[in-house]
Design a protein around this motif. Structure first.
Motif, PDB file in Angstrom:
ATOM      1  N   PHE A 109       0.825  -1.209   0.000  1.00 33.00           N
ATOM      2  CA  PHE A 109       0.000   0.000   0.000  1.00 33.00           C
ATOM      3  C   PHE A 109       0.861   1.262   0.000  1.00 33.00           C
ATOM      4  CE2 PHE A 109      -3.374  -2.827   1.938  1.00 33.00           C
ATOM      5  CZ  PHE A 109      -4.092  -2.934   0.755  1.00 33.00           C
ATOM      6  N   ALA A 110       1.957   1.249   0.746  1.00 37.80           N
ATOM      7  CA  ALA A 110       2.857   2.400   0.776  1.00 37.80           C
ATOM      8  C   ALA A 110       3.469   2.644  -0.610  1.00 37.80           C
ATOM      9  CB  ALA A 110       3.956   2.200   1.818  1.00 37.80           C
ATOM     10  N   ILE A 111       3.865   1.576  -1.271  1.00 36.71           N
ATOM     11  CA  ILE A 111       4.419   1.695  -2.625  1.00 36.71           C
ATOM     12  C   ILE A 111       3.357   2.230  -3.580  1.00 36.71           C
ATOM     13  CG2 ILE A 111       5.284   0.379  -4.607  1.00 36.71           C
ATOM     14  CD1 ILE A 111       6.727  -1.435  -2.524  1.00 36.71           C
ATOM     15  N   ALA A 112       2.145   1.699  -3.480  1.00 39.15           N
ATOM     16  CA  ALA A 112       1.062   2.147  -4.355  1.00 39.15           C
ATOM     17  C   ALA A 112       0.750   3.624  -4.148  1.00 39.15           C
ATOM     18  CB  ALA A 112      -0.194   1.305  -4.127  1.00 39.15           C
ATOM     19  N   ILE A 113       0.750   4.054  -2.901  1.00 41.76           N
ATOM     20  CA  ILE A 113       0.507   5.472  -2.609  1.00 41.76           C
ATOM     21  C   ILE A 113       1.625   6.330  -3.208  1.00 41.76           C
ATOM     22  CG2 ILE A 113       0.428   7.196  -0.743  1.00 41.76           C
ATOM     23  CD1 ILE A 113      -1.052   4.996   0.930  1.00 41.76           C
ATOM     24  N   GLY A 114       2.863   5.896  -3.011  1.00 39.40           N
ATOM     25  CA  GLY A 114       3.999   6.642  -3.555  1.00 39.40           C
ATOM     26  C   GLY A 114       3.970   6.731  -5.073  1.00 39.40           C
ATOM     27  N   VAL A 115       3.682   5.622  -5.740  1.00 37.41           N
ATOM     28  CA  VAL A 115       3.629   5.612  -7.209  1.00 37.41           C
ATOM     29  C   VAL A 115       2.469   6.472  -7.696  1.00 37.41           C
ATOM     30  CG1 VAL A 115       3.271   4.160  -9.243  1.00 37.41           C
ATOM     31  CG2 VAL A 115       4.804   3.394  -7.432  1.00 37.41           C
ATOM     32  N   THR A 116       1.334   6.392  -7.011  1.00 41.37           N
ATOM     33  CA  THR A 116       0.176   7.214  -7.385  1.00 41.37           C
ATOM     34  C   THR A 116       0.519   8.697  -7.282  1.00 41.37           C
ATOM     35  OG1 THR A 116      -1.373   5.510  -6.662  1.00 41.37           O
ATOM     36  CG2 THR A 116      -2.232   7.754  -6.843  1.00 41.37           C
ATOM     37  N   ILE A 117       1.127   9.096  -6.183  1.00 45.41           N
ATOM     38  CA  ILE A 117       1.522  10.502  -6.006  1.00 45.41           C
ATOM     39  C   ILE A 117       2.500  10.913  -7.104  1.00 45.41           C
ATOM     40  CG2 ILE A 117       2.813  12.087  -4.511  1.00 45.41           C
ATOM     41  CD1 ILE A 117       1.530  10.535  -2.118  1.00 45.41           C
ATOM     42  N   HIS A 118       3.452  10.042  -7.402  1.00 44.19           N
ATOM     43  CA  HIS A 118       4.444  10.342  -8.437  1.00 44.19           C
ATOM     44  C   HIS A 118       3.769  10.554  -9.793  1.00 44.19           C
ATOM     45  CE1 HIS A 118       8.264  10.344 -10.524  1.00 44.19           C
ATOM     46  NE2 HIS A 118       7.787   9.423 -11.341  1.00 44.19           N
ATOM     47  N   ILE A 119       2.895   9.662 -10.179  1.00 46.28           N
ATOM     48  CA  ILE A 119       2.211   9.765 -11.472  1.00 46.28           C
ATOM     49  C   ILE A 119       1.359  11.032 -11.532  1.00 46.28           C
ATOM     50  CG2 ILE A 119       0.403   8.733 -12.926  1.00 46.28           C
ATOM     51  CD1 ILE A 119       1.556   5.979 -11.989  1.00 46.28           C
ATOM     52  N   LEU A 120       0.611  11.282 -10.464  1.00 43.61           N
ATOM     53  CA  LEU A 120      -0.271  12.449 -10.457  1.00 43.61           C
ATOM     54  C   LEU A 120       0.479  13.772 -10.333  1.00 43.61           C
ATOM     55  CD1 LEU A 120      -3.209  11.067  -8.297  1.00 43.61           C
ATOM     56  CD2 LEU A 120      -3.001  11.131 -10.801  1.00 43.61           C
ATOM     57  N   SER A 121       1.762  13.707  -9.960  1.00 45.88           N
ATOM     58  CA  SER A 121       2.538  14.942  -9.830  1.00 45.88           C
ATOM     59  C   SER A 121       2.919  15.544 -11.186  1.00 45.88           C
ATOM     60  CB  SER A 121       3.805  14.688  -9.010  1.00 45.88           C
ATOM     61  OG  SER A 121       4.736  13.920  -9.755  1.00 45.88           O
ATOM     62  N   TYR A 122       2.857  14.753 -12.247  1.00 41.72           N
ATOM     63  CA  TYR A 122       3.163  15.273 -13.578  1.00 41.72           C
ATOM     64  C   TYR A 122       1.972  16.027 -14.134  1.00 41.72           C
ATOM     65  CZ  TYR A 122       7.463  12.634 -13.755  1.00 41.72           C
ATOM     66  OH  TYR A 122       8.727  12.166 -13.512  1.00 41.72           O
ATOM     67  N   ARG A 123       2.273  17.031 -14.951  1.00 39.57           N
ATOM     68  CA  ARG A 123       1.202  17.787 -15.599  1.00 39.57           C
ATOM     69  C   ARG A 123       0.364  16.844 -16.452  1.00 39.57           C
ATOM     70  NH1 ARG A 123       2.064  21.248 -19.368  1.00 39.57           N
ATOM     71  NH2 ARG A 123       4.001  20.376 -20.122  1.00 39.57           N
ATOM     72  N   THR A 124      -0.889  17.218 -16.619  1.00 41.28           N
ATOM     73  CA  THR A 124      -1.788  16.440 -17.466  1.00 41.28           C
ATOM     74  C   THR A 124      -1.756  17.008 -18.874  1.00 41.28           C
ATOM     75  OG1 THR A 124      -3.206  15.935 -15.592  1.00 41.28           O
ATOM     76  CG2 THR A 124      -4.165  15.642 -17.774  1.00 41.28           C
ATOM     77  N   LYS A 125      -1.442  16.153 -19.808  1.00 39.42           N
ATOM     78  CA  LYS A 125      -1.374  16.542 -21.222  1.00 39.42           C
ATOM     79  C   LYS A 125      -2.784  16.730 -21.752  1.00 39.42           C
ATOM     80  CE  LYS A 125       0.465  16.628 -25.474  1.00 39.42           C
ATOM     81  NZ  LYS A 125       1.413  17.572 -25.945  1.00 39.42           N
ATOM     82  N   LYS A 126      -3.024  17.859 -22.339  1.00 38.15           N
ATOM     83  CA  LYS A 126      -4.335  18.157 -22.914  1.00 38.15           C
ATOM     84  C   LYS A 126      -4.450  17.486 -24.275  1.00 38.15           C
ATOM     85  CE  LYS A 126      -5.305  21.191 -19.669  1.00 38.15           C
ATOM     86  NZ  LYS A 126      -5.285  20.537 -18.410  1.00 38.15           N
ATOM     87  N   GLY A 127      -5.597  16.932 -24.574  1.00 42.49           N
ATOM     88  CA  GLY A 127      -5.850  16.390 -25.895  1.00 42.49           C
ATOM     89  C   GLY A 127      -5.833  14.886 -25.988  1.00 42.49           C
ATOM     90  N   ASN A 128      -4.756  14.226 -25.611  1.00 36.85           N
ATOM     91  CA  ASN A 128      -4.661  12.764 -25.781  1.00 36.85           C
ATOM     92  C   ASN A 128      -5.229  12.078 -24.592  1.00 36.85           C
ATOM     93  OD1 ASN A 128      -3.492  13.249 -28.199  1.00 36.85           O
ATOM     94  ND2 ASN A 128      -1.426  12.783 -27.567  1.00 36.85           N
TER      95      ASN A 128
END
Length: 128
Positions: A109-128
């Motif tokens: 769960f700790a790894i999943a939380i960390g990976v989720t935060i990491h992924i969501l920390s990147y900007r969201t690309k508009k369009g695709n």
């Protein structure tokens, strides 16, 4: 072409292929990252084989993901949703069907939380 350059290119191609395989395995294993391996594959192929680089970049499944990340340091909303969803589905299935030790579940769960935060920390690309 010098022998040392041929050896370097061969090592890059082999390393790029291993990275591509690991990235593909990472689609199914949540603890193995997919995008970083595909980014590494693209870089290694770019250094060694224009043909292989173009093949990676034109791949309909992950070429756009690699291009978006290389150009904009962004991940599309669709990719974020799929990635985080697959991560949590796999972690939950693993934690409750394959693991009995509470500390391993906590670690997952700790790894999943960390990976989720990491992924969501990147900007969201508009369009695709």
């Amino acid at each position: 072409m010098k022998i040392s350059e041929k050896i370097r290119k061969t090592i890059y191609i082999i390393s790029g292929t291993i990275s591509l395989i690991l990235g593909t395995i990472g689609i199914f294993l949540p603890l193995l990252p997919t995008t970083p391996f595909y980014l590494l594959t693209a870089w290694l192929y770019m250094q060694s084989s224009e043909k292989l680089y173009n093949k990676v970049m034109s791949n309909k499944y992950f070429g756009t993901i690699v291009r978006n990340f290389q150009e904009d340091k962004a991940i599309s909303l669709k990719t974020k949703i799929i990635t985080v969803s697959m991560l949590w589905i796999t972690i939950l299935l693993s934690a409750f069907l394959a693991v009995s030790a509470w500390w391993v579940r906590l670690l997952l769960f700790a790894i999943a939380i960390g990976v989720t935060i990491h992924i969501l920390s990147y900007r969201t690309k508009k369009g695709n």
